[in-house]
Design a protein around this motif. Structure first.
Motif, PDB file in Angstrom:
ATOM      1  N   VAL A  32       0.860  -1.195   0.000  1.00 27.31           N
ATOM      2  CA  VAL A  32       0.000   0.000   0.000  1.00 27.31           C
ATOM      3  C   VAL A  32       0.897   1.245   0.000  1.00 27.31           C
ATOM      4  CG1 VAL A  32      -1.745   1.267   1.309  1.00 27.31           C
ATOM      5  CG2 VAL A  32      -1.848  -1.238   1.208  1.00 27.31           C
ATOM      6  N   LEU A  52       2.762   1.666  -3.385  1.00 30.30           N
ATOM      7  CA  LEU A  52       1.962   2.243  -4.476  1.00 30.30           C
ATOM      8  C   LEU A  52       1.683   3.729  -4.238  1.00 30.30           C
ATOM      9  CD1 LEU A  52      -0.579  -0.632  -5.182  1.00 30.30           C
ATOM     10  CD2 LEU A  52       1.309   0.127  -6.638  1.00 30.30           C
ATOM     11  N   THR A  53       1.445   4.081  -2.983  1.00 29.85           N
ATOM     12  CA  THR A  53       1.177   5.494  -2.695  1.00 29.85           C
ATOM     13  C   THR A  53       2.399   6.337  -3.046  1.00 29.85           C
ATOM     14  OG1 THR A  53      -0.146   4.711  -0.835  1.00 29.85           O
ATOM     15  CG2 THR A  53       0.309   7.068  -0.925  1.00 29.85           C
ATOM     16  N   GLY A  88      -3.756   7.228  -6.755  1.00 27.96           N
ATOM     17  CA  GLY A  88      -2.863   6.633  -5.757  1.00 27.96           C
ATOM     18  C   GLY A  88      -3.446   6.804  -4.353  1.00 27.96           C
ATOM     19  N   GLN A 120      -6.301   4.440  -3.710  1.00 30.04           N
ATOM     20  CA  GLN A 120      -5.702   3.154  -3.368  1.00 30.04           C
ATOM     21  C   GLN A 120      -5.255   3.136  -1.909  1.00 30.04           C
ATOM     22  OE1 GLN A 120      -2.421   0.980  -2.241  1.00 30.04           O
ATOM     23  NE2 GLN A 120      -1.965   3.019  -2.999  1.00 30.04           N
ATOM     24  N   GLY A 137      -6.706   0.684   0.934  1.00 29.35           N
ATOM     25  CA  GLY A 137      -5.777  -0.282   1.539  1.00 29.35           C
ATOM     26  C   GLY A 137      -5.434   0.021   2.992  1.00 29.35           C
TER      27      GLY A 137
END
Ligand code: GLN
Length: 524
Positions: free
Chosen positions: A23, A26-27, A205, A208, A212
């Motif tokens: 998580v 990806l951020t 992002g 997400q 998450g």
């Protein structure tokens, strides 16, 4: 610390790491996508759309990026004390996405000659405000997303270093893809589309990150949620006051970004150039940091700790010079790629902004090599000490410029992109010896109670590096009507100077290495 209160359980893992790592990966990947895509375009946008003079373009690039690396000090402290990391990341991400979208408003093309053009004043103010939103957004997001990563592992979890390596890959994956995509769209279809895309991806992002958040296992939560919620002033809670404070900070940064100081003795020292307010603030902040550091040294810490802290502070200080040289990549290197380079490679012609992808590409390719190399060298007793690695980093930096000195000595022809490929390769060899190594050095060498502050100092000196880069970049200013030969001559001269700075600083660092090592050994 709450880092060991709730540790990842196997059903919270994926590929041997806590799911929360992905998580965060990806951020940060999308955050860096937005940040580096924008950075690849910024100098070109300033000088080609708003027709800023080269030196103003370089200075603004350095000022903005400097603020973006300095503000994490504030974002980190606020998250530690009050907000918790998760809320800080979310808030920072929203500011960042808004800033990127604000950059998409480009107004009308300036008219006239670069440096003396009639500009769209409203669009320029929107741009300064957007840059301020991004800088403050990075300040809230970047330090805190990294802290969450650290907290997903128990203190002595052997997977921690690997976790950070994966995270660093996310940073560079974001940088790689965005340099290729955002720069291409920005240069080919219109600046605003490139900036807008960066904003949209940052927003996705964040979505997400919100979805998450359960995988973060409560590690990014505020230390005292009830205190955060309770009304503090005018019926507003501490949380909302921090958010409003962030907006006020944005307004302040909006002004700081564009303020120059007219102080004759200083500007004489800088060859007739005005000094930016950011440069003055940096000097004051740097001096303040040294005062804090010296007081810490005399606050009853043991001789052993003193030796290690002095080594760490020396490393942090020298890193500013490394970044000052390294960040020429987003200034003069992009300008060179735009103006005097044949940018075709295997039949594909890159845009000037796209060439910045080479840095991230080599980081991704070389990270596995270096993660294997250090333990192996260690086994043979050949692993260089921290200061020796930093010395090598500076030497490689100098050598990267040596490659470009050779490239620009060609006379009057367009230079080949292959020179730049080689220069980036050598430069990234230096980065590998300094950037991840420095992060680890902070956590290993610092006394425990100062580790947060020293990490802030690490990024603060990246900020100083950006500011130094902006100022050194001004040496590479080329007048708009210069011929290819004249332009190459300017770059050749500037890169020669930078080469000697890198090699000289590297040599100096090799000289002090035994002293620093002795300081540590004697104190044991
Ligand atoms: N490239 C890394 C990042 O963007 C490190 C940059 C730095 O410390 N100056 O996070």
């Amino acid at each position: 610390m709450s880092s060991t209160t709730s540790l990842p359980r196997p059903n919270h893992e994926f590929l041997g790491h806590p799911k929360g790592l992905y998580v965060c990966f990806l951020t940060e990947m999308w955050e860096r996508f937005a940040f580096y895509g924008m950075k690849a375009l910024l100098f070109l946008y300033l000088t080609k759309h708003h027709l800023f003079a080269d030196n103003s373009g370089y200075l603004l690039l350095g000022t903005y990026a400097g603020l973006a690396y300095a503000l994490p000090l504030i974002g980190g402290i606020l998250a530690d004390k009050h907000l918790g990391m998760r809320k800080a990341v979310l808030y920072g991400g929203i500011l960042l996405a808004l800033g990127q979208l604000g950059m998409a408003y480009t107004g009308s093309q300036a008219q006239g000659v670069q440096g003396q053009a009639v500009q769209d004043a409203t669009a320029i103010q929107v741009m300064y405000f957007s840059l301020a939103l991004i800088a403050v957004g990075v300040g809230f997001l970047k330090p805190n997303i990294s802290t969450i990563v650290g907290r997903l592992y128990a203190e002595n979890d052997p997977r921690r270093d690997a976790g950070f390596s994966i995270f660093y890959m996310g940073i560079n994956l974001g940088a790689l893809v965005s340099s290729l995509v955002v720069a291409y769209i920005g240069e080919k279809y219109g600046w605003g589309y490139g900036f807008g895309l960066a904003g949209v991806m940052m927003a996705l992002g964040l979505v997400q990150f919100v979805i998450g958040r359960k995988h973060l296992l409560g590690q990014g939560e505020p230390a005292h949620p009830e205190r955060l919620r309770a009304p503090l002033w005018l019926g507003l809670s501490r949380e909302w006051l921090i958010y409003l404070g962030g907006l006020l900070l944005t307004v302040a940064v909006w002004q700081i970004l564009q303020t120059r100081i007219d102080f004759a003795p200083l500007s004489q020292l800088l060859g007739g150039h005005e000094v930016t307010l950011t440069e003055v603030l940096a000097v004051v902040l740097g001096a303040g940091l040294y005062v804090w550091f010296v007081r810490l040294l005399f606050s009853g810490i043991s001789a052993a700790e003193k030796g290690r802290m002095i080594m760490l502070m020396t490393l942090i200080t020298i890193s500013a010079l490394f970044w000052g040289l390294y960040e020429q990549t987003y200034g003069p290197w992009v300008a060179m790629a735009d103006r005097v380079m044949d940018r075709s490679l295997f039949g594909i012609t890159l845009t000037a902004g796209q060439t910045t992808a080479l840095g991230a590409l080599f980081v991704i390719a070389l990270t596995p090599v270096f993660t294997l190399l250090w333990p192996r060298l260690d086994r043979w007793g050949l692993n260089p000490s921290y200061p020796a690695k930093f010395a090598w980093a500076l030497v490689f930096c100098g050598l990267a410029f040596a490659v470009l000195v050779a490239a620009t000595a060609q006379g009057s022809d367009q230079i080949s992109l292959w020179w730049m490929v080689l220069a980036y390769f050598v430069l990234v060899l230096g980065e590998m010896m300094l950037s991840p190594v420095g992060l680890s050095a902070v956590t290993v060498l610092s006394i425990p109670r100062a580790v947060g502050m020293m990490m802030g100092a690490w990024f603060l000196f990246s900020a100083f590096g950006e500011i130094i880069a902006g100022r050194m970049g001004t040496w590479a200013s080329v007048s708009p009507d210069a011929s290819t030969a004249q332009t190459l001559a300017v770059y050749n001269d500037v890169f020669t100077r930078m080469m000697w700075i890198g090699l000289g600083a590297g040599a100096l660092m090799f000289l002090v290495t035994p002293l620093l090592k002795r300081g540590m050994r004697d104190s044991k």
